[in-house]
Design a protein around this motif. Sequence first.
Motif, PDB file in Angstrom:
ATOM      1  N   LEU A 147       0.846  -1.315  -0.017  1.00 30.99           N
ATOM      2  CA  LEU A 147       0.123  -0.029   0.033  1.00 30.99           C
ATOM      3  C   LEU A 147       1.016   1.318  -0.140  1.00 30.99           C
ATOM      4  O   LEU A 147       2.042   1.041   0.477  1.00 30.99           O
ATOM      5  CB  LEU A 147      -0.926   0.146   1.339  1.00 30.99           C
ATOM      6  CG  LEU A 147      -1.910  -1.176   1.275  1.00 30.99           C
ATOM      7  CD1 LEU A 147      -2.584  -1.220   2.633  1.00 30.99           C
ATOM      8  CD2 LEU A 147      -2.977  -1.090   0.291  1.00 30.99           C
ATOM      9  N   PRO A 148       0.338   2.308  -0.544  1.00 33.62           N
ATOM     10  CA  PRO A 148       1.122   3.543  -0.755  1.00 33.62           C
ATOM     11  C   PRO A 148       1.494   4.088   0.850  1.00 33.62           C
ATOM     12  O   PRO A 148       0.393   4.371   1.681  1.00 33.62           O
ATOM     13  CB  PRO A 148       0.393   4.341  -1.354  1.00 33.62           C
ATOM     14  CG  PRO A 148      -1.137   4.176  -1.502  1.00 33.62           C
ATOM     15  CD  PRO A 148      -0.913   2.410  -1.386  1.00 33.62           C
ATOM     16  N   VAL A 149       2.354   4.522   1.141  1.00 29.22           N
ATOM     17  CA  VAL A 149       2.732   5.255   2.328  1.00 29.22           C
ATOM     18  C   VAL A 149       2.792   6.709   2.148  1.00 29.22           C
ATOM     19  O   VAL A 149       3.695   7.077   1.252  1.00 29.22           O
ATOM     20  CB  VAL A 149       4.042   4.799   2.877  1.00 29.22           C
ATOM     21  CG1 VAL A 149       4.377   5.901   4.440  1.00 29.22           C
ATOM     22  CG2 VAL A 149       4.008   3.307   3.485  1.00 29.22           C
ATOM     23  N   LYS A 150       1.904   7.420   2.645  1.00 25.23           N
ATOM     24  CA  LYS A 150       2.009   8.845   2.201  1.00 25.23           C
ATOM     25  C   LYS A 150       2.757   9.791   3.079  1.00 25.23           C
ATOM     26  O   LYS A 150       3.091   9.519   4.151  1.00 25.23           O
ATOM     27  CB  LYS A 150       0.648   9.349   2.288  1.00 25.23           C
ATOM     28  CG  LYS A 150      -0.753   8.647   1.610  1.00 25.23           C
ATOM     29  CD  LYS A 150      -1.957   9.101   1.736  1.00 25.23           C
ATOM     30  CE  LYS A 150      -3.012   8.397   0.849  1.00 25.23           C
ATOM     31  NZ  LYS A 150      -4.463   8.896   1.139  1.00 25.23           N
ATOM     32  N   SER A 151       3.276  10.835   2.473  1.00 22.58           N
ATOM     33  CA  SER A 151       4.233  11.729   3.154  1.00 22.58           C
ATOM     34  C   SER A 151       3.600  13.427   2.796  1.00 22.58           C
ATOM     35  O   SER A 151       2.868  13.463   2.060  1.00 22.58           O
ATOM     36  CB  SER A 151       5.626  11.522   2.675  1.00 22.58           C
ATOM     37  OG  SER A 151       5.653  11.997   1.210  1.00 22.58           O
ATOM     38  N   ILE A 152       4.480  14.095   3.461  1.00 20.69           N
ATOM     39  CA  ILE A 152       3.958  15.577   3.207  1.00 20.69           C
ATOM     40  C   ILE A 152       5.183  16.240   3.033  1.00 20.69           C
ATOM     41  O   ILE A 152       6.329  16.234   3.456  1.00 20.69           O
ATOM     42  CB  ILE A 152       3.569  16.119   4.838  1.00 20.69           C
ATOM     43  CG1 ILE A 152       2.344  15.232   5.412  1.00 20.69           C
ATOM     44  CG2 ILE A 152       3.468  17.650   4.782  1.00 20.69           C
ATOM     45  CD1 ILE A 152       2.259  15.434   7.042  1.00 20.69           C
ATOM     46  N   PRO A 153       5.172  17.011   1.720  1.00 17.33           N
ATOM     47  CA  PRO A 153       6.409  17.809   1.465  1.00 17.33           C
ATOM     48  C   PRO A 153       6.812  18.649   2.404  1.00 17.33           C
ATOM     49  O   PRO A 153       6.081  19.153   3.434  1.00 17.33           O
ATOM     50  CB  PRO A 153       5.732  18.493   0.168  1.00 17.33           C
ATOM     51  CG  PRO A 153       4.517  17.618  -0.224  1.00 17.33           C
ATOM     52  CD  PRO A 153       3.892  17.094   0.982  1.00 17.33           C
ATOM     53  N   ILE A 154       8.199  18.659   2.542  1.00 17.51           N
ATOM     54  CA  ILE A 154       8.697  19.777   3.675  1.00 17.51           C
ATOM     55  C   ILE A 154       8.123  20.848   3.428  1.00 17.51           C
ATOM     56  O   ILE A 154       8.074  21.776   4.494  1.00 17.51           O
ATOM     57  CB  ILE A 154      10.221  19.436   3.553  1.00 17.51           C
ATOM     58  CG1 ILE A 154      10.813  20.250   4.795  1.00 17.51           C
ATOM     59  CG2 ILE A 154      10.770  19.962   2.302  1.00 17.51           C
ATOM     60  CD1 ILE A 154      10.658  19.517   6.049  1.00 17.51           C
ATOM     61  N   GLU A 155       7.998  21.630   2.302  1.00 17.60           N
ATOM     62  CA  GLU A 155       7.393  22.863   2.077  1.00 17.60           C
ATOM     63  C   GLU A 155       6.034  23.066   2.917  1.00 17.60           C
ATOM     64  O   GLU A 155       5.788  24.155   3.393  1.00 17.60           O
ATOM     65  CB  GLU A 155       7.392  22.977   0.506  1.00 17.60           C
ATOM     66  CG  GLU A 155       8.711  23.423  -0.049  1.00 17.60           C
ATOM     67  CD  GLU A 155       9.220  21.958  -0.639  1.00 17.60           C
ATOM     68  OE1 GLU A 155       8.204  20.859  -0.608  1.00 17.60           O
ATOM     69  OE2 GLU A 155      10.242  21.670  -0.846  1.00 17.60           O
ATOM     70  N   ASP A 156       5.167  22.046   2.471  1.00 13.89           N
ATOM     71  CA  ASP A 156       4.010  22.130   3.461  1.00 13.89           C
ATOM     72  C   ASP A 156       3.967  22.225   4.805  1.00 13.89           C
ATOM     73  O   ASP A 156       3.336  23.068   5.532  1.00 13.89           O
ATOM     74  CB  ASP A 156       3.043  20.810   3.011  1.00 13.89           C
ATOM     75  CG  ASP A 156       2.500  20.887   1.459  1.00 13.89           C
ATOM     76  OD1 ASP A 156       2.690  21.956   0.750  1.00 13.89           O
ATOM     77  OD2 ASP A 156       1.715  20.000   0.738  1.00 13.89           O
ATOM     78  N   HIS A 157       4.921  21.179   5.278  1.00 14.98           N
ATOM     79  CA  HIS A 157       5.317  21.375   6.802  1.00 14.98           C
ATOM     80  C   HIS A 157       5.703  22.771   7.280  1.00 14.98           C
ATOM     81  O   HIS A 157       5.197  23.507   8.275  1.00 14.98           O
ATOM     82  CB  HIS A 157       6.187  20.193   7.138  1.00 14.98           C
ATOM     83  CG  HIS A 157       6.555  20.677   8.604  1.00 14.98           C
ATOM     84  ND1 HIS A 157       5.829  20.437   9.707  1.00 14.98           N
ATOM     85  CD2 HIS A 157       7.940  20.688   9.034  1.00 14.98           C
ATOM     86  CE1 HIS A 157       6.580  20.603  10.932  1.00 14.98           C
ATOM     87  NE2 HIS A 157       7.799  20.685  10.657  1.00 14.98           N
ATOM     88  N   LEU A 158       6.669  23.413   6.450  1.00 13.78           N
ATOM     89  CA  LEU A 158       7.251  24.748   7.006  1.00 13.78           C
ATOM     90  C   LEU A 158       6.154  25.712   6.827  1.00 13.78           C
ATOM     91  O   LEU A 158       6.116  26.595   7.604  1.00 13.78           O
ATOM     92  CB  LEU A 158       8.468  25.041   6.120  1.00 13.78           C
ATOM     93  CG  LEU A 158       9.687  23.991   6.429  1.00 13.78           C
ATOM     94  CD1 LEU A 158      10.700  24.215   5.434  1.00 13.78           C
ATOM     95  CD2 LEU A 158       9.991  24.178   7.731  1.00 13.78           C
ATOM     96  N   ARG A 159       5.375  25.710   5.919  1.00 10.82           N
ATOM     97  CA  ARG A 159       4.380  26.571   5.392  1.00 10.82           C
ATOM     98  C   ARG A 159       3.371  26.655   6.572  1.00 10.82           C
ATOM     99  O   ARG A 159       2.932  27.646   7.175  1.00 10.82           O
ATOM    100  CB  ARG A 159       3.646  26.530   4.398  1.00 10.82           C
ATOM    101  CG  ARG A 159       2.652  27.436   4.014  1.00 10.82           C
ATOM    102  CD  ARG A 159       2.164  27.556   2.347  1.00 10.82           C
ATOM    103  NE  ARG A 159       2.219  26.060   1.695  1.00 10.82           N
ATOM    104  CZ  ARG A 159       2.972  25.420   0.984  1.00 10.82           C
ATOM    105  NH1 ARG A 159       4.113  25.960   0.592  1.00 10.82           N
ATOM    106  NH2 ARG A 159       2.931  24.290   0.529  1.00 10.82           N
TER     107      ARG A 159
END
Length: 192
Positions: A147-159
Amino acid sequence: YIQQLYPRMKALSESQQRFRSVLFVTSAGCAPVPGIGRKSDAQCASFIERGLETARRRDVPVVVVGGSWLGLLGRGDYYLLDDPAETIIDLKDPEVLDDVLVPLEQALTELVGLGKQVYFVLAPPGGGLADPESIPGARLGAADQGLPVKSIPIEDHLRRTGDVNTRLRALAERAAVQVIDPAGWICDDEAC
């Protein structure tokens, strides 16, 4: 948010002699900031005071403070306890937020003065993709299941967290407490 650390702390306390016990004082949706209350949860103010009383106890050498800092900004029903009209405060206003965080800084400084080893947890990466309900299967087992393991782009986290984490980091440094940034463990240069 801090409740998410329970399984790890339990495992550490069971596997290492130096961790004799761990006590969590948490309440979902209640930011650990003295001097404020929530209209939708009348017990938040007493929870915060109970947590601070517990942290001040002689038999508590280490204190970890954390919470849903983005939730603090976004819930929209906090008010100052000393306001009899319980007027909702706009915590998205940086000046208001800075004023509201002063008692938290004072509480952390007090704990340090009592000889406590104090850690302060910044806002972690999160959002819709980090919500366990949005991830098919168990996150750690998802790759094993194909199954796909989703992640969050670092730019989104920083924003999402950059401004609040900058303020919280400065507060923690003024109070002379150690900062824990969860992104340091779960993010790389590209994603979390």
